[in-house]
Design a protein around this motif. Structure first.
Motif, PDB file in Angstrom:
ATOM      1  N   GLY A  95      72.317  34.010  12.421  1.00 19.03           N
ATOM      2  CA  GLY A  95      70.923  34.425  12.397  1.00 19.03           C
ATOM      3  C   GLY A  95      70.032  33.290  12.868  1.00 19.03           C
ATOM      4  O   GLY A  95      70.301  32.112  12.620  1.00 19.03           O
ATOM      5  N   LEU A  96      68.962  33.636  13.561  1.00 16.10           N
ATOM      6  CA  LEU A  96      68.058  32.636  14.125  1.00 16.10           C
ATOM      7  C   LEU A  96      67.162  32.043  13.039  1.00 16.10           C
ATOM      8  O   LEU A  96      66.843  32.701  12.042  1.00 16.10           O
ATOM      9  CB  LEU A  96      67.204  33.277  15.212  1.00 16.10           C
ATOM     10  N   ILE A  97      66.748  30.798  13.252  1.00 22.68           N
ATOM     11  CA  ILE A  97      65.831  30.110  12.339  1.00 22.68           C
ATOM     12  C   ILE A  97      64.645  29.589  13.138  1.00 22.68           C
ATOM     13  O   ILE A  97      64.825  28.927  14.165  1.00 22.68           O
ATOM     14  CB  ILE A  97      66.535  28.933  11.627  1.00 22.68           C
ATOM     15  N   ASP A  98      63.455  29.888  12.689  1.00 21.76           N
ATOM     16  CA  ASP A  98      62.224  29.356  13.281  1.00 21.76           C
ATOM     17  C   ASP A  98      61.725  28.262  12.339  1.00 21.76           C
ATOM     18  O   ASP A  98      61.342  28.543  11.197  1.00 21.76           O
ATOM     19  CB  ASP A  98      61.179  30.467  13.430  1.00 21.76           C
ATOM     20  N   ALA A  99      61.728  27.024  12.812  1.00 23.37           N
ATOM     21  CA  ALA A  99      61.399  25.888  11.946  1.00 23.37           C
ATOM     22  C   ALA A  99      59.930  25.495  11.980  1.00 23.37           C
ATOM     23  O   ALA A  99      59.552  24.476  11.400  1.00 23.37           O
ATOM     24  CB  ALA A  99      62.264  24.679  12.300  1.00 23.37           C
ATOM     25  N   HIS A 100      59.100  26.287  12.651  1.00 20.73           N
ATOM     26  CA  HIS A 100      57.658  26.006  12.591  1.00 20.73           C
ATOM     27  C   HIS A 100      56.903  27.325  12.716  1.00 20.73           C
ATOM     28  O   HIS A 100      56.605  27.803  13.818  1.00 20.73           O
ATOM     29  CB  HIS A 100      57.220  25.051  13.699  1.00 20.73           C
ATOM     30  N   ALA A 101      56.590  27.906  11.580  1.00 15.31           N
ATOM     31  CA  ALA A 101      55.867  29.178  11.548  1.00 15.31           C
ATOM     32  C   ALA A 101      54.850  29.144  10.416  1.00 15.31           C
ATOM     33  O   ALA A 101      54.870  28.253   9.552  1.00 15.31           O
ATOM     34  CB  ALA A 101      56.840  30.338  11.363  1.00 15.31           C
ATOM     35  N   HIS A 102      53.949  30.124  10.443  1.00 10.08           N
ATOM     36  CA  HIS A 102      52.913  30.255   9.422  1.00 10.08           C
ATOM     37  C   HIS A 102      52.807  31.733   9.042  1.00 10.08           C
ATOM     38  O   HIS A 102      52.139  32.512   9.730  1.00 10.08           O
ATOM     39  CB  HIS A 102      51.566  29.754   9.955  1.00 10.08           C
ATOM     40  N   VAL A 103      53.447  32.109   7.980  1.00  9.02           N
ATOM     41  CA  VAL A 103      53.514  33.533   7.651  1.00  9.02           C
ATOM     42  C   VAL A 103      52.160  34.103   7.244  1.00  9.02           C
ATOM     43  O   VAL A 103      51.929  35.305   7.366  1.00  9.02           O
ATOM     44  CB  VAL A 103      54.572  33.818   6.555  1.00  9.02           C
ATOM     45  N   PHE A 104      51.257  33.253   6.764  1.00 16.93           N
ATOM     46  CA  PHE A 104      49.941  33.727   6.338  1.00 16.93           C
ATOM     47  C   PHE A 104      48.863  33.569   7.420  1.00 16.93           C
ATOM     48  O   PHE A 104      47.678  33.793   7.138  1.00 16.93           O
ATOM     49  CB  PHE A 104      49.491  33.000   5.077  1.00 16.93           C
ATOM     50  N   ALA A 105      49.242  33.187   8.634  1.00 15.90           N
ATOM     51  CA  ALA A 105      48.257  32.978   9.703  1.00 15.90           C
ATOM     52  C   ALA A 105      47.886  34.316  10.318  1.00 15.90           C
ATOM     53  O   ALA A 105      48.336  34.679  11.410  1.00 15.90           O
ATOM     54  CB  ALA A 105      48.818  32.036  10.759  1.00 15.90           C
ATOM     55  N   ILE A 106      47.042  35.066   9.631  1.00 11.35           N
ATOM     56  CA  ILE A 106      46.780  36.456  10.017  1.00 11.35           C
ATOM     57  C   ILE A 106      45.743  36.582  11.129  1.00 11.35           C
ATOM     58  O   ILE A 106      45.596  37.660  11.706  1.00 11.35           O
ATOM     59  CB  ILE A 106      46.354  37.285   8.791  1.00 11.35           C
ATOM     60  N   ASN A 107      45.012  35.494  11.441  1.00 11.57           N
ATOM     61  CA  ASN A 107      44.055  35.492  12.551  1.00 11.57           C
ATOM     62  C   ASN A 107      44.254  34.244  13.400  1.00 11.57           C
ATOM     63  O   ASN A 107      44.490  33.154  12.876  1.00 11.57           O
ATOM     64  CB  ASN A 107      42.614  35.503  12.032  1.00 11.57           C
ATOM     65  N   LEU A 108      44.140  34.396  14.707  1.00  9.93           N
ATOM     66  CA  LEU A 108      44.224  33.232  15.583  1.00  9.93           C
ATOM     67  C   LEU A 108      43.053  32.289  15.331  1.00  9.93           C
ATOM     68  O   LEU A 108      43.229  31.074  15.228  1.00  9.93           O
ATOM     69  CB  LEU A 108      44.243  33.689  17.052  1.00  9.93           C
ATOM     70  N   VAL A 109      41.852  32.836  15.230  1.00 18.35           N
ATOM     71  CA  VAL A 109      40.653  32.036  14.964  1.00 18.35           C
ATOM     72  C   VAL A 109      40.519  31.894  13.450  1.00 18.35           C
ATOM     73  O   VAL A 109      40.204  32.858  12.751  1.00 18.35           O
ATOM     74  CB  VAL A 109      39.402  32.696  15.579  1.00 18.35           C
ATOM     75  N   GLU A 110      40.765  30.686  12.946  1.00 21.07           N
ATOM     76  CA  GLU A 110      40.840  30.481  11.502  1.00 21.07           C
ATOM     77  C   GLU A 110      39.539  30.815  10.782  1.00 21.07           C
ATOM     78  O   GLU A 110      39.552  31.240   9.633  1.00 21.07           O
ATOM     79  CB  GLU A 110      41.252  29.035  11.203  1.00 21.07           C
ATOM     80  N   GLU A 111      38.416  30.626  11.446  1.00 23.32           N
ATOM     81  CA  GLU A 111      37.123  30.903  10.821  1.00 23.32           C
ATOM     82  C   GLU A 111      37.047  32.340  10.310  1.00 23.32           C
ATOM     83  O   GLU A 111      36.363  32.630   9.333  1.00 23.32           O
ATOM     84  CB  GLU A 111      35.998  30.627  11.831  1.00 23.32           C
TER      85      GLU A 111
END
Length: 414
Positions: free
Chosen positions: A58-74
């Motif tokens: 199985g593949l592993i992604d070692a840099h992700a953000h599961v809670f990053a629901i919007n590209l523009v953080e504001e």
């Protein structure tokens, strides 16, 4: 849990140079029990004849953000944590649907979401989490307005504040790190340079002192954990490596001398090239500022050169994506981008056995070998010859197994 037998498989074990045809793999109680070129007999096992299809870890992604629901953080500023989590759940499931059975979240992912997945409440990859990333005052994670001098920010106030914590000074940092480790963090992340998405700091800005980073490393080591550092430019990378950081995230602007320093420290670099390429295509339309777009284009241009510098220096390269909000659809495109200059086998090893080392699960994940956890995918075609096969899961991904349980397949058992 029923035993599962995969027969007539072409096996890529996550480590070797080539895949081996005509292999058989037995999974019992969530673990790989046997891998053999000879027929395996297992009474009561559910058998899948793979007809030569490739079976790999199985593949592993070692840099992700599961809670990053919007590209523009504001846009996260007024989103409650309950809504953030609800919106993250389908995002998390889609990662598993793409064949990622493991995800290292490096800012925001917490023990709660990790445990919810592990306990079966949410379908998704196994998570390795670090809680909020640590930012200095005025650093990459400091999104306060110019007129806001408050430091008593409630990290749990909204989706906007959840992913980063502002800390300064050795003793303050020590206390915060101890508290995250108390909660059960798998690693700690420091923001050691400026970044692309932050609206006010230059990418080359050096952040935190070496003493501040060193205390993070020391406290993590006491618990058997490690530190990853967001760093683009060579000065910040060297600064982090001298302090004992184990993985460098991004590293687009690294030079040959610093790459050699990373290799000599037996540290890792985790590239995240797809984030820049795809976001550069869509970022302006989605509301990124001209300054952020300028920084984005700068690191995008440098990314491919970084791969060559690190490879030549002998740096161990992990695999990450760093996709925010609307860009998460492109997660598998990292394979094709890396495949432009790297051999497919090296890219796949980055996403399997190398990333397993990064998450401190070497031999347990990222390999097809007796005793390993049975995180397995089966694909049509040969990604060792055509890496793009992995980027088309709807066409080529035929089976996903996590922890020895088949999550999804369209193959019929015998």
């Amino acid at each position: 849990m029923a035993a599962v037998l995969f027969s007539n498989a072409t096996v890529f074990d996550g480590v070797s140079e080539e895949a081996v045809p005509g292999m058989n793999v037995l999974v019992v109680d969530g673990r790989i029990a046997e891998v053999s070129e000879h027929p395996i007999s297992s009474k009561g096992a559910v058998e899948y004849d793979l007809d030569g299809r490739m079976l790999l870890p199985g593949l592993i992604d070692a840099h992700a953000h599961v809670f990053a629901i919007n590209l523009v953080e504001e846009r996260n500023r007024n989103i409650a944590l309950t809504e953030m989590t609800a919106r993250a759940v389908p995002r998390i499931r889609k990662m598993l649907d793409r064949g990622f059975t493991g995800i290292r979240d490096v800012a925001g992912g917490d023990v709660g979401i990790r445990n919810a997945i592990a306990q079966g409440y949410i379908p998704g990859p196994r998570l390795f989490v670090g809680g909020p990333a640590l930012s200095q005052i005025g650093g990459h994670g400091d999104h306060r307005s110019l007129t806001d001098d408050r430091l008593d920010i409630d990290v749990n106030a909204s989706a906007f504040t959840f992913t980063c914590r502002i800390v300064d000074g050795v003793e303050n940092i020590r206390s915060v790190v101890r508290n995250e480790l108390r909660k059960g963090a798998d690693h700690i992340k420091v923001l050691a340079s400026g970044g692309v998405g932050s609206p006010a700091d230059a990418i080359e800005a050096l952040q935190f002192t070496e003493d501040e980073i060193r205390v993070v490393v020391q406290e993590a080591a006491v618990r058997g954990k490690y530190v990853c550092a967001h760093a683009y430019e060579s000065a910040a990378i060297a600064h982090s490596i001298r302090a004992g950081v184990r993985t460098i995230e991004h590293a687009n602007l690294i030079n040959a001398q610093t790459a050699a320093m990373v290799a000599a420290a037996d540290a890792y670099v985790v590239p995240t090239l797809v984030a820049y390429e795809v976001t550069a295509q869509h970022g302006e339309q989605l509301g990124l500022s001209p300054y952020v777009m300028e920084k984005l284009n700068m690191v995008n241009d440098a990314g491919i050169a970084m791969l060559g510098l690190c490879t030549d220096a002998g740096v161990k390269l992990g695999f990450g994506t760093d996709l925010m909000g609307e860009m998460e659809f492109a997660q598998l495109q990292e394979f094709t981008i890396r495949g432009r200059v790297q051999r497919p086998v090296d890219v796949i090893r980055s996403a399997t056995s190398v990333n397993a080392e990064i998450v401190q699960m070497a031999g347990e994940l990222g390999v097809i070998a007796p005793g390993a956890i049975a995180d397995i995918i089966v694909v049509d075609g040969d990604p060792l010859k055509d890496i793009a096969i992995l980027a088309e899961p709807e066409k080529n991904l035929r089976l996903i197994m996590k922890d020895g349980a088949i999550y999804k397949t369209d193959l019929a058992a015998k």
